[in-house]
Write a protein that holds these residues in place. Structure first.
Motif, PDB file in Angstrom:
ATOM      1  N   ASP A  85       0.833  -1.207   0.000  1.00 56.57           N
ATOM      2  CA  ASP A  85       0.000   0.000   0.000  1.00 56.57           C
ATOM      3  C   ASP A  85       0.867   1.256   0.000  1.00 56.57           C
ATOM      4  O   ASP A  85       0.649   2.187  -0.783  1.00 56.57           O
ATOM      5  CB  ASP A  85      -0.902   0.024   1.240  1.00 56.57           C
ATOM      6  CG  ASP A  85      -1.956  -1.072   1.233  1.00 56.57           C
ATOM      7  OD1 ASP A  85      -2.448  -1.416   0.150  1.00 56.57           O
ATOM      8  OD2 ASP A  85      -2.275  -1.570   2.327  1.00 56.57           O
ATOM      9  N   ALA A  86       1.851   1.286   0.916  1.00 61.28           N
ATOM     10  CA  ALA A  86       2.699   2.476   1.044  1.00 61.28           C
ATOM     11  C   ALA A  86       3.596   2.660  -0.175  1.00 61.28           C
ATOM     12  O   ALA A  86       3.788   3.781  -0.660  1.00 61.28           O
ATOM     13  CB  ALA A  86       3.549   2.373   2.312  1.00 61.28           C
ATOM     14  N   ALA A  87       4.146   1.543  -0.679  1.00 59.71           N
ATOM     15  CA  ALA A  87       5.034   1.633  -1.846  1.00 59.71           C
ATOM     16  C   ALA A  87       4.255   1.969  -3.112  1.00 59.71           C
ATOM     17  O   ALA A  87       4.753   2.689  -3.984  1.00 59.71           O
ATOM     18  CB  ALA A  87       5.781   0.307  -2.022  1.00 59.71           C
ATOM     19  N   GLN A  88       3.047   1.452  -3.211  1.00 57.17           N
ATOM     20  CA  GLN A  88       2.208   1.745  -4.372  1.00 57.17           C
ATOM     21  C   GLN A  88       1.899   3.240  -4.435  1.00 57.17           C
ATOM     22  O   GLN A  88       1.922   3.846  -5.519  1.00 57.17           O
ATOM     23  CB  GLN A  88       0.922   0.927  -4.284  1.00 57.17           C
ATOM     24  CG  GLN A  88       0.097   0.934  -5.575  1.00 57.17           C
ATOM     25  CD  GLN A  88      -1.221   0.215  -5.400  1.00 57.17           C
ATOM     26  OE1 GLN A  88      -1.914   0.418  -4.400  1.00 57.17           O
ATOM     27  NE2 GLN A  88      -1.569  -0.620  -6.350  1.00 57.17           N
ATOM     28  N   ASP A  89       1.626   3.818  -3.294  1.00 56.58           N
ATOM     29  CA  ASP A  89       1.359   5.254  -3.229  1.00 56.58           C
ATOM     30  C   ASP A  89       2.561   6.036  -3.765  1.00 56.58           C
ATOM     31  O   ASP A  89       2.412   6.994  -4.533  1.00 56.58           O
ATOM     32  CB  ASP A  89       1.058   5.639  -1.789  1.00 56.58           C
ATOM     33  CG  ASP A  89       0.511   7.047  -1.654  1.00 56.58           C
ATOM     34  OD1 ASP A  89      -0.538   7.342  -2.242  1.00 56.58           O
ATOM     35  OD2 ASP A  89       1.128   7.854  -0.942  1.00 56.58           O
ATOM     36  N   PHE A 111      -0.283  -5.031  -7.655  1.00 52.68           N
ATOM     37  CA  PHE A 111       0.486  -3.852  -7.256  1.00 52.68           C
ATOM     38  C   PHE A 111       0.506  -2.826  -8.382  1.00 52.68           C
ATOM     39  O   PHE A 111       0.481  -1.617  -8.135  1.00 52.68           O
ATOM     40  CB  PHE A 111       1.914  -4.267  -6.897  1.00 52.68           C
ATOM     41  CG  PHE A 111       2.782  -3.142  -6.409  1.00 52.68           C
ATOM     42  CD1 PHE A 111       2.804  -2.790  -5.073  1.00 52.68           C
ATOM     43  CD2 PHE A 111       3.580  -2.422  -7.291  1.00 52.68           C
ATOM     44  CE1 PHE A 111       3.594  -1.748  -4.621  1.00 52.68           C
ATOM     45  CE2 PHE A 111       4.373  -1.375  -6.856  1.00 52.68           C
ATOM     46  CZ  PHE A 111       4.386  -1.040  -5.515  1.00 52.68           C
ATOM     47  N   PHE A 112       0.545  -3.296  -9.617  1.00 52.30           N
ATOM     48  CA  PHE A 112       0.619  -2.401 -10.763  1.00 52.30           C
ATOM     49  C   PHE A 112      -0.760  -2.117 -11.364  1.00 52.30           C
ATOM     50  O   PHE A 112      -1.014  -1.018 -11.855  1.00 52.30           O
ATOM     51  CB  PHE A 112       1.508  -3.030 -11.846  1.00 52.30           C
ATOM     52  CG  PHE A 112       2.904  -3.310 -11.389  1.00 52.30           C
ATOM     53  CD1 PHE A 112       3.886  -2.329 -11.429  1.00 52.30           C
ATOM     54  CD2 PHE A 112       3.255  -4.560 -10.889  1.00 52.30           C
ATOM     55  CE1 PHE A 112       5.172  -2.579 -10.988  1.00 52.30           C
ATOM     56  CE2 PHE A 112       4.550  -4.826 -10.459  1.00 52.30           C
ATOM     57  CZ  PHE A 112       5.497  -3.833 -10.495  1.00 52.30           C
ATOM     58  N   ALA A 113      -1.649  -3.106 -11.317  1.00 50.60           N
ATOM     59  CA  ALA A 113      -2.910  -2.998 -12.038  1.00 50.60           C
ATOM     60  C   ALA A 113      -4.012  -2.303 -11.259  1.00 50.60           C
ATOM     61  O   ALA A 113      -4.870  -1.648 -11.853  1.00 50.60           O
ATOM     62  CB  ALA A 113      -3.376  -4.399 -12.455  1.00 50.60           C
ATOM     63  N   ASP A 114      -4.021  -2.470  -9.938  1.00 50.90           N
ATOM     64  CA  ASP A 114      -5.089  -1.882  -9.134  1.00 50.90           C
ATOM     65  C   ASP A 114      -4.706  -0.471  -8.702  1.00 50.90           C
ATOM     66  O   ASP A 114      -3.935  -0.275  -7.763  1.00 50.90           O
ATOM     67  CB  ASP A 114      -5.354  -2.740  -7.896  1.00 50.90           C
ATOM     68  CG  ASP A 114      -6.031  -4.050  -8.246  1.00 50.90           C
ATOM     69  OD1 ASP A 114      -6.391  -4.227  -9.414  1.00 50.90           O
ATOM     70  OD2 ASP A 114      -6.184  -4.889  -7.344  1.00 50.90           O
TER      71      ASP A 114
END
Length: 289
Positions: A85-89, A111-114
């Motif tokens: 969650d944090a890295a995706q942000d 991680f990439f698609a959502d």
């Protein structure tokens, strides 16, 4: 000096919130630990709130699905916050550019698609070959059952020479899948730094994941938080950095260091091991119960 306790219930009245690690504490990657589930249920029954704080490199809903497959009941926790969650942000904010070379397994596709609601309409992230990339995003090795960080040496050397930064979605170095030890994204990020490259981290022990957990739970500044984890360099170091108490689960990653009984660590061995690492968790216990 750490205090060895028998159960979470011994100290739960002193805390409002639990930041609990998953792998090595609540499950072993294959099955949940019934005593750990009961401990979390008991903490919530007494009015506490439980945040499952994990360095999994996937958004929280994929972690939830994994817990469902392990039959972890939903009444054992209030909220899941992941390193993913944090890295995706950070990724969608462009921390390593918007054209990235992705080192990831198929299970980390989310991680990439959502795309999180707050990033809908933002500049998209494009996965490209290494020679076209502005940065690297690593959620894990391509095949963590056979590969080691050294297998990436040539490609990471090229990346370093091009000055690419590596966004690490999981600072864990290793995990145990049942009886098998696997390398995580943190091992590759650490290896890249040893080569002279730059790695960026967003999970434990780094502040972004703790900030995100507090924000999502709406915690007041005076909330009494207790962290639980088996990673001395992630869970315990992170708790120390946040100024919160911690329980070190000795029967996780370091299970073979404290005597023959995994459930009951030998105090002299434990103290010596912690002193060698400059760690001082307030509490320790063999397995979460």
């Amino acid at each position: 000096m750490t205090q060895i306790i028998n159960s979470l219930a011994d100290i739960s009245a002193d805390y409002d919130v639990l930041f609990c690690d998953l792998w090595g504490c609540l499950h072993n990657g294959v099955a949940a630990y019934p005593a750990a589930v009961a401990a979390l249920q008991g903490f919530r029954a007494r009015g506490g709130r439980v945040v499952l704080l994990t360095n999994a490199p996937r958004p929280w809903k994929y972690v939830e699905a994994q817990l469902d497959r392990m039959n972890v009941p939903r009444d054992a926790w209030d909220l899941i916050v992941s390193s993913g969650d944090a890295a995706q942000d950070a990724m969608f904010a462009g921390a390593v550019g918007h054209k990235v070379w992705a080192i990831a397994m198929e299970k980390d596709e989310g991680f990439f698609a959502d795309i999180p609601p707050e990033w809908q309409g933002a500049e998209p992230i494009r996965r490209v070959p290494l020679d076209e990339a502005e940065g690297i995003v690593c959620t894990g090795l391509f095949d963590d059952t056979t590969e080691t960080p050294e297998d990436y040496h040539a490609r990471l050397m090229i990346a370093k020479q091009r000055g690419l930064k590596l966004l690490c979605a999981n600072p864990d170095v290793i995990v145990d899948l049942g009886e098998t030890r696997l390398y995580c994204a943190g091992a590759l990020a650490e290896y890249y730094e040893q080569m002279g490259g730059t790695s960026l981290y967003f999970g434990k022990p780094h502040p972004p994941i703790y900030d995100l957990a507090r924000r999502k739970l709406g915690l007041e500044a005076d909330a009494r938080i207790l962290a639980v984890g088996d990673g001395i360099a992630t869970d315990i170091l992170g708790a120390a950095g946040e100024g919160i108490d911690a329980i070190f689960i000795t029967g996780g990653l370091a299970f073979d260091q404290f005597g023959v009984d995994v459930e009951n660590p030998e105090h002299p061995l434990l103290l010596d091991w912690l002193n060698q690492r400059g760690a001082g968790p307030r509490y320790s216990m063999g397995r979460l119960r």
